[in-house]
Design a protein around this motif. Structure first.
Motif, PDB file in Angstrom:
ATOM      1  N   GLN A 260       0.826  -1.198   0.000  1.00 11.16           N
ATOM      2  CA  GLN A 260       0.000   0.000   0.000  1.00 11.16           C
ATOM      3  C   GLN A 260       0.864   1.253   0.000  1.00 11.16           C
ATOM      4  O   GLN A 260       1.902   1.324   0.658  1.00 11.16           O
ATOM      5  N   GLU A 261       0.436   2.267  -0.758  1.00 13.89           N
ATOM      6  CA  GLU A 261       1.152   3.531  -0.817  1.00 13.89           C
ATOM      7  C   GLU A 261       0.930   4.316   0.473  1.00 13.89           C
ATOM      8  O   GLU A 261      -0.089   4.155   1.158  1.00 13.89           O
ATOM      9  N   ALA A 262       1.886   5.166   0.826  1.00 14.57           N
ATOM     10  CA  ALA A 262       1.760   6.071   1.961  1.00 14.57           C
ATOM     11  C   ALA A 262       2.776   7.185   1.794  1.00 14.57           C
ATOM     12  O   ALA A 262       3.855   6.979   1.239  1.00 14.57           O
ATOM     13  N   LEU A 263       2.418   8.378   2.277  1.00 15.99           N
ATOM     14  CA  LEU A 263       3.324   9.526   2.233  1.00 15.99           C
ATOM     15  C   LEU A 263       3.368  10.194   3.603  1.00 15.99           C
ATOM     16  O   LEU A 263       2.341  10.684   4.079  1.00 15.99           O
TER      17      LEU A 263
ATOM     18  N   ASP B 269       4.330  14.435  -4.645  1.00 23.61           N
ATOM     19  CA  ASP B 269       5.158  13.804  -3.617  1.00 23.61           C
ATOM     20  C   ASP B 269       5.268  12.297  -3.807  1.00 23.61           C
ATOM     21  O   ASP B 269       6.036  11.643  -3.095  1.00 23.61           O
ATOM     22  N   ASP B 270       4.496  11.751  -4.746  1.00 25.81           N
ATOM     23  CA  ASP B 270       4.557  10.305  -5.014  1.00 25.81           C
ATOM     24  C   ASP B 270       5.868   9.986  -5.722  1.00 25.81           C
ATOM     25  O   ASP B 270       6.208  10.623  -6.720  1.00 25.81           O
ATOM     26  N   PRO B 271       6.642   9.009  -5.249  1.00 28.95           N
ATOM     27  CA  PRO B 271       7.914   8.659  -5.903  1.00 28.95           C
ATOM     28  C   PRO B 271       7.753   8.261  -7.371  1.00 28.95           C
ATOM     29  O   PRO B 271       8.710   8.366  -8.144  1.00 28.95           O
ATOM     30  N   ASP B 272       6.551   7.812  -7.755  1.00 27.27           N
ATOM     31  CA  ASP B 272       6.328   7.422  -9.151  1.00 27.27           C
ATOM     32  C   ASP B 272       6.041   8.602 -10.060  1.00 27.27           C
ATOM     33  O   ASP B 272       5.898   8.427 -11.278  1.00 27.27           O
ATOM     34  N   CYS B 273       5.936   9.804  -9.509  1.00 26.63           N
ATOM     35  CA  CYS B 273       5.679  11.002 -10.323  1.00 26.63           C
ATOM     36  C   CYS B 273       7.023  11.509 -10.850  1.00 26.63           C
ATOM     37  O   CYS B 273       7.680  12.362 -10.245  1.00 26.63           O
ATOM     38  N   THR B 274       7.449  10.963 -11.985  1.00 22.94           N
ATOM     39  CA  THR B 274       8.758  11.253 -12.564  1.00 22.94           C
ATOM     40  C   THR B 274       8.598  11.879 -13.943  1.00 22.94           C
ATOM     41  O   THR B 274       7.500  11.932 -14.500  1.00 22.94           O
TER      42      THR B 274
END
Length: 349
Positions: free
Chosen positions: A230-233, A309-314
């Motif tokens: 699960q994703e979390a920030l 802020d999502d690490p997959d936002c590249t």
């Protein structure tokens, strides 16, 4: 004397709508070819002799019978409406209509986020509207896309986002749309809804987050991480930082699950945001409404954004797009229940 008709050369007629003539007499294909070749040779000869004047060329060509009558463009009319010309005309018109239809479909499908009612919902008397007063009820709603967006944070989403009916103002770098559904039939029924992707490029959904407000109760969602967790920030193994506010907390349906307190100091509190996972690669989330009585109204707000802020936002997401749609159908209705199957609607490009 016996004539061998196999040796007789039948003059070949022209097949074009504009027949070449000379002195009012229709020429054969061979005669047209001969005149064209003669004009080319004459042009070369005159140039070699230093004569380049067009008028003089035409006078010389005419004296040598190397000319055509001026074309009569109205002659195409009987050709178009008879025989082979008619079929070509009909074929061209059909091709034009198909091209225009395809272009209009692309414009619609790439340019809208849609909300659809199933056949069963329509037969039961349900309708959709962008306003709670239902001035213009319909069975299908369209929302203009969010274009040229940039990644933003969940904290950038306005606290009053579900208070704006229809499409939220374009100044915000996210997609937000509020609408209503009403049972205008005579029966009390259950219905289900589903928010899902139906097209995507460059794995854009990896960085997309979504919120759904159902009767002003909010839940937010994100794709699971690459390892399936699960994703979390910030992520669960990082307690060194956190959000100093809980965005849209007052609207949250499950605040204890989606806003986790990491630590507190004398002046600040730090929180972890935990989105619910997308249900699958195609389905963002779904829900059900039980015992919807005649004239009952339910409200929905859909918010979608690229979470910066999502690490997959590249950078490899630049230029991508995703198509999203929301479907409503009766509980137990077979199949998708949608009259507009196999259509996709890009709201983001």
């Amino acid at each position: 004397m016996e004539v061998n008709y196999d040796d007789v050369q039948v003059p070949k007629k022209q097949r074009t709508p504009f027949k070449r003539t000379r002195a009012g007499i229709e020429l054969t294909r061979d005669e047209v070819k001969e005149i064209k070749e003669g004009r080319k040779k004459l042009r070369r000869d005159l140039k070699e002799a230093g004569i380049k004047d067009k008028k003089e060329f035409e006078l010389t060509a005419t004296s040598m019978m190397l000319y055509f009558d001026k074309p009569k463009f109205l002659a195409i009319i009987p050709w178009l409406f008879g025989g082979r010309g008619l079929w070509l005309l009909l074929g061209a018109l059909g091709l034009l209509l198909l091209t225009l239809l395809a272009m209009s479909m692309v414009t619609e499908l790439r340019g809208h986020f849609t909300i659809n009612l199933s056949d069963g919902m329509f037969k039961e008397g349900f309708s959709l509207s962008e306003t709670v007063s239902f001035e213009s009820p319909t069975m299908r709603l369209f929302a203009e896309p969010a274009e040229d967006i940039i990644p933003v944070s969940i904290t950038d989403i306005r606290e009053d986002v579900p208070m704006t009916d229809g499409r939220a103002t374009a100044e915000h770098q996210y997609f937000a749309y509020t609408f209503y559904i009403r049972n205008e039939g005579e029966s009390t029924v259950d219905y289900t809804w589903q928010l899902r992707f139906n097209s995507e490029t460059q794995n854009l959904s990896d960085a997309m987050w979504a919120m759904v407000f159902e009767d002003d109760e909010m839940r937010f969602y994100a794709e699971v991480r690459e390892d399936g967790t699960q994703e979390a920030l910030p992520y669960f193994d990082d307690d060194s930082r956190g959000y100093t506010q809980c965005p849209l907390l007052d609207w949250a349906k499950f605040p204890e699950d989606q806003y986790q307190l990491i630590r507190e100091t004398e002046t600040k509190s730090f929180y972890r945001l935990v989105p619910f996972a997308f249900e699958s690669e195609e389905i963002i989330t779904s829900g059900i409404q039980k015992e919807v009585a005649p004239m009952d109204v339910h409200k929905y707000t859909v918010v979608i954004w690229l979470e910066g802020d999502d690490p997959d936002c590249t950078n490899d997401k630049i230029g991508g797009y995703a198509g999203v749609e929301m479907h409503f159908k009766l509980e137990g209705e077979e199949g998708d229940g949608n009259s507009f199957d196999n259509q996709w609607n890009d709201f983001w490009n």
